[in-house]
Design a protein around this motif. Structure first.
Motif, PDB file in Angstrom:
ATOM      1  N   ASP A 319     -18.851 -17.146 -10.866  1.00  0.00           N
ATOM      2  CA  ASP A 319     -17.631 -17.872 -10.492  1.00  0.00           C
ATOM      3  C   ASP A 319     -16.477 -17.144 -11.188  1.00  0.00           C
ATOM      4  O   ASP A 319     -16.342 -17.229 -12.402  1.00  0.00           O
ATOM      5  CB  ASP A 319     -17.730 -19.330 -10.965  1.00  0.00           C
ATOM      6  CG  ASP A 319     -16.533 -20.154 -10.491  1.00  0.00           C
ATOM      7  OD1 ASP A 319     -16.274 -21.212 -11.081  1.00  0.00           O
ATOM      8  OD2 ASP A 319     -15.848 -19.708  -9.544  1.00  0.00           O
ATOM      9  N   ASN A 352     -12.159 -18.916  -5.484  1.00  0.00           N
ATOM     10  CA  ASN A 352     -11.264 -19.756  -4.705  1.00  0.00           C
ATOM     11  C   ASN A 352     -10.255 -18.807  -4.065  1.00  0.00           C
ATOM     12  O   ASN A 352     -10.353 -17.590  -4.213  1.00  0.00           O
ATOM     13  CB  ASN A 352     -10.598 -20.827  -5.567  1.00  0.00           C
ATOM     14  CG  ASN A 352      -9.745 -20.210  -6.679  1.00  0.00           C
ATOM     15  OD1 ASN A 352      -9.229 -19.093  -6.548  1.00  0.00           O
ATOM     16  ND2 ASN A 352      -9.625 -20.922  -7.780  1.00  0.00           N
ATOM     17  N   GLU A 355      -8.369 -16.422  -6.397  1.00  0.00           N
ATOM     18  CA  GLU A 355      -9.271 -15.438  -7.011  1.00  0.00           C
ATOM     19  C   GLU A 355      -9.707 -14.400  -5.984  1.00  0.00           C
ATOM     20  O   GLU A 355      -9.828 -13.208  -6.276  1.00  0.00           O
ATOM     21  CB  GLU A 355     -10.468 -16.171  -7.626  1.00  0.00           C
ATOM     22  CG  GLU A 355     -10.100 -16.980  -8.861  1.00  0.00           C
ATOM     23  CD  GLU A 355     -11.024 -18.167  -9.115  1.00  0.00           C
ATOM     24  OE1 GLU A 355     -11.895 -18.463  -8.246  1.00  0.00           O
ATOM     25  OE2 GLU A 355     -10.865 -18.825 -10.156  1.00  0.00           O
ATOM     26  N   LYS A 388     -14.026 -20.532  -1.226  1.00  0.00           N
ATOM     27  CA  LYS A 388     -13.819 -21.979  -1.305  1.00  0.00           C
ATOM     28  C   LYS A 388     -12.413 -22.341  -0.832  1.00  0.00           C
ATOM     29  O   LYS A 388     -11.438 -21.733  -1.255  1.00  0.00           O
ATOM     30  CB  LYS A 388     -14.026 -22.464  -2.743  1.00  0.00           C
ATOM     31  CG  LYS A 388     -15.398 -22.102  -3.308  1.00  0.00           C
ATOM     32  CD  LYS A 388     -15.525 -22.425  -4.780  1.00  0.00           C
ATOM     33  CE  LYS A 388     -14.634 -21.535  -5.642  1.00  0.00           C
ATOM     34  NZ  LYS A 388     -14.889 -21.725  -7.087  1.00  0.00           N
ATOM     35  N   GLY A 426     -14.912 -26.098  -8.936  1.00  0.00           N
ATOM     36  CA  GLY A 426     -15.474 -24.763  -8.738  1.00  0.00           C
ATOM     37  C   GLY A 426     -16.634 -24.485  -9.671  1.00  0.00           C
ATOM     38  O   GLY A 426     -17.688 -23.989  -9.258  1.00  0.00           O
TER      39      GLY A 426
END
Ligand SMILES: Nc1ncnc2c1ncn2[C@@H]1O[C@H](COP(=O)(O)OP(=O)(O)OP(=O)(O)O)[C@@H](O)[C@H]1O
Ligand SMILES: Cc1ncc(CO)c(N)n1
Ligand SMILES: [Mg+2]
Length: 716
Positions: A319, A352, A355, A388, A426
């Motif tokens: 992540d 996300n 990112e 996401k 997240g």
């Protein structure tokens, strides 16, 4: 270092046939094999070294490469730049002590052990000489004609039971042995012909791994920062892993001082200490999946990267945390560059939108743009990308997963859930995903399962009331609601919950003309007689239902209580009725002569259906309103809540009011409430829901019962 031993391929040139060992290994690694042993009893050392060089190139750091017996060949291949992690030695092969000395402390050395004596000899070795044991044969096999006596799965279990080293089962292992061998204590399955002779080694490896992963509790390691507010970071990761069926562990990369409003400060311990944490775990525990969150700076990223190269966990979910929900940065700019080098070591990356823009080096303008950028990133780094959509504007928050290498691409539409509690969504999703993958779910299934859990956790989050800013999700909310993990609920909270659940019915009863007129003494006499006649019919049947509760009661004191209540319904309350309906005449003659009104029939049918179709807990929940609502109304009437006249001994309905304001009836009500809350607290959630429903339906029938006179008797 304990590598991922779950599916251990031992090569056999004869069984690999025309496809050859190298191609078989490549396909098996594509299918998830993470440890390979080159075994060739015929080849010379030079030929073996050549094969090791070739295999090291094909494996390319994705799996541990060992060679059977040939320490010289391993050293020769290493000298030519090949990555050969160690050797597996048989009982008659070179000494493990000598091999350890020649290959170094970081090497992985395995040893065959098939008898109690072999295990005793291993136990006598200094710690750290041997990393794992190969124990077999499980059943007769052609790949080792001179194999030792067959152990079977029970023989395997008895040998490995007290062994501190991880033991892989070997020799004739079939995919249908998976669950029993894992249950017998195997750290993994060493297979030869099952994969070497397979038509499709990749698919066979995938099938083995799915069975293996689904048969145990995955050990999932979070490498992330601490969020003391519990909503993100390793705190969220551990809860998410547990809620999705895994055993969570955590190595801390950074400490943050943050809450639901924002990040106040970040402290990053030396990266060397992170490596100490990681080694402490991997030296002792087989890791089934890793989830990587906040990395803080480039040194931390390098420490994680080096450890991943040494360990090569079977599943790595990254992540790429850069900014917290509050908008505060969690990764310095220099580290953003270093982060790119980590992407290649991940199996799934979960950016996300912001990112993704940073990693794809171009601004993301809408969801279609995000999908294109995710596909390009996946193609570039060789990892699947779960992009996401939580930060999109509007009511849709889709996600999508793209794996360019496998040609997987799937969208997951979703409506935005109206909540501010999105802190740590997240982190939680990526940890849930790592856990689901480690349980053997395919990529698209694992994303679907993790999302479904996350959405339920968002929906249940309002119950937590954590913080003034973006609150956390409720990681166990769904499980608590479905009764999976609920601790015994607090009885007082249950009581309040039940009483609140019928608040609207209680308010409707208070508003009824019948109640108001009863309170101020203007109640039409015919209405009251209608009510009394119906109540007499009701109480006679209600007494039978209470007698059934007594019969079903689990304890003598409850049995006595419900029997006394049954008696009271027939004796005490009917005396009240007799004094109104037929003074002096035979009570039966007049008291039960009326036709039951629909409200009376419906209420009694409900009680009978529960009494003779459900269980004790539901039955006492169904009879409770007749205690609780009456005591509540009677005591409030008597306390003057509807006017002082209701307290006047000259009140025309004083005897009725006195009956339901009687302290003895109030005490009986408290006892009845106590028994019901005990039963509810000791029930699982489904039964608790049935109890509450029975209580609610009875309360609705009480309202209809009080309303009946106005429906059936023209106002005088
Ligand atoms: N209000 C919401 N309703 C439904 N799903 C949501 C909502 N907010 C976020 N999600 C989902 O939560 C997951 C995380 O998405 P998000 O874009 O918030 O990641 P993130 O920014 O990395 O979160 P974090 O703040 O924890 O880092 C995605 O599956 C997204 O669809
Ligand atoms: C420690 C930590 N990791 C990740 C996030 C992402 O939300 C956060 N807020 N805090
Ligand atoms: Mg995030």
């Amino acid at each position: 270092m304990i590598a991922d031993l779950s599916l251990y391929l031992v090569t056999d040139p004869g069984l690999c046939g025309e496809r050859g060992v190298v191609e078989t290994v490549r396909l098996a690694i594509d299918g998830g094999v993470r440890i390979v042993q080159l075994r060739d009893k015929i080849a010379t050392d030079a030929e073996t070294a050549d094969q090791l060089v070739e295999l090291s190139r094909v494996i390319d750091g994705r799996a541990i490469l060992l060679v059977n017996d040939r320490v010289d060949a391993a050293l020769a291949a290493r000298a030519r730049g090949a990555r050969v992690d160690g050797v597996h030695l048989g009982q008659g092969d070179a000494s493990v002590l000598r091999a350890r000395e020649r290959l170094g402390a970081e090497a992985i050395i395995g040893l065959t052990a098939n008898t109690p004596d072999h295990f005793d000899a291993v136990a006598a070795l200094p710690a750290g000489v041997v990393d794992y044991l190969g124990v077999g044969v499980i059943r007769p096999t052609d790949t080792k004609p001179d194999h030792p006596p067959v152990l079977g799965i029970d023989g395997f279990r008895s040998l490995v039971d007290t062994c501190a080293l991880p033991c892989v089962a070997i020799g004739g292992v079939d995919i249908d042995d998976t669950e029993r061998l894992r249950d017998a204590g195997a750290a993994g399955l060493a297979v030869v012909s099952a994969i070497c002779a397979a038509v499709d080694p990749k698919q066979t490896a995938q099938s083995f791994l799915r069975r293996w992963r689904a048969s145990g509790t995955p050990r999932v390691l979070s490498i992330a920062g601490s969020d003391p507010s519990g909503g993100a970071g390793i705190q969220a990761d551990l809860k998410s892993i547990a809620a999705n069926g895994g055993y969570g562990m955590a190595a801390l990369t950074a400490l943050t001082a943050q809450n639901t409003v924002g990040v106040r400060a970040v402290h990053v311990p030396p990266a060397e200490f992170l490596r100490e944490q990681l080694d402490a775990i991997s030296d002792d525990i087989v890791i089934d999946a890793v989830k990587i969150g906040m990395l803080a700076n480039a040194d931390v990223i390098r420490a994680v990267s080096d450890w991943l190269d040494a360990m090569r966990p079977p599943i790595v979910v990254l992540d790429p945390v850069m900014v917290a929900t509050s908008g505060d940065r969690l990764l310095d700019r220099e580290a953003e560059v270093a982060l790119r080098g980590l992407l290649e070591r991940a199996h799934v990356v979960t950016p996300n939108l912001a990112e993704l823009a940073a990693l794809a080096d171009h601004p993301i303008d809408g969801w279609d743009d995000a999908l294109a950028a995710a596909a390009a990133l996946s193609d570039r780094v060789g990892a699947a990308v779960l992009v996401k959509g939580g930060h999109l504007d509007g009511d849709d928050v889709p996600d999508a997963v793209i794996d360019a290498a496998d040609g997987v691409s799937r969208g997951y539409p979703g409506a935005r859930i109206a909540t501010r509690n999105t802190h740590g969504t997240g982190c939680s999703l990526s940890s849930a995903l790592a856990t689901r993958l480690a349980r053997g779910e395919s990529l698209t299934d694992a994303v679907a399962s993790a999302r479904s859990w996350l959405r339920e956790s968002l929906t249940e989050s309002d119950a937590l009331h954590v913080g003034r800013g973006h609150g956390p999700i409720n990681h166990f909310g769904g499980l608590w609601r479905r009764g999976g993990l609920e601790t015994t609920p607090d009885r007082a909270r249950l009581r309040d919950q039940w009483w609140e659940r019928i608040a609207h019915l209680r308010a409707d009863i208070d508003e009824l003309p019948f109640v108001g007129a009863l309170a101020d003494g203007t109640l039409d006499r015919e209405w009251f007689l209608f009510y009394l006649r119906q109540d007499a019919l009701y109480l006679r049947e209600y007494a039978r239902v209470l007698a059934e509760a007594s019969r079903l009661a689990p304890s003598p004191h409850e049995q006595a209580f419900w029997a006394e209540s049954a008696h009271g319904a027939i004796a005490g309350e009917l005396e009240l009725h007799a004094s109104w309906l037929t003074p002096g005449a035979g009570v039966e003659a007049e008291t039960f002569a009326a036709d039951p009104a629909p409200a009376t029939v419906a209420y009694l049918d409900h009680l009978r259906s529960v009494a003779f179709g459900a269980d004790y807990a539901e039955l006492i929940a169904a009879v409770l309103p007749c205690f609780w609502l009456y005591t509540d109304l009677g005591t409030r009437l008597h306390a003057g809540a509807f006017g002082e006249y209701a307290r006047d001994p000259q009140h025309p309905y004083a005897s009725w009011l006195a009956t339901y304001a009687d302290p003895a009836f109030e005490a009986a009500t408290e006892q009845a409430v106590g028994y019901v809350m005990d039963a509810a607290a000791q029930s699982d959630a489904p039964r608790r829901r049935r109890m509450l429903r029975a209580f609610e339906v009875s309360s609705a029938h009480e309202l209809a019962f009080f309303a009946a006179p106005a429906l059936h008797v023209p106002a005088g």
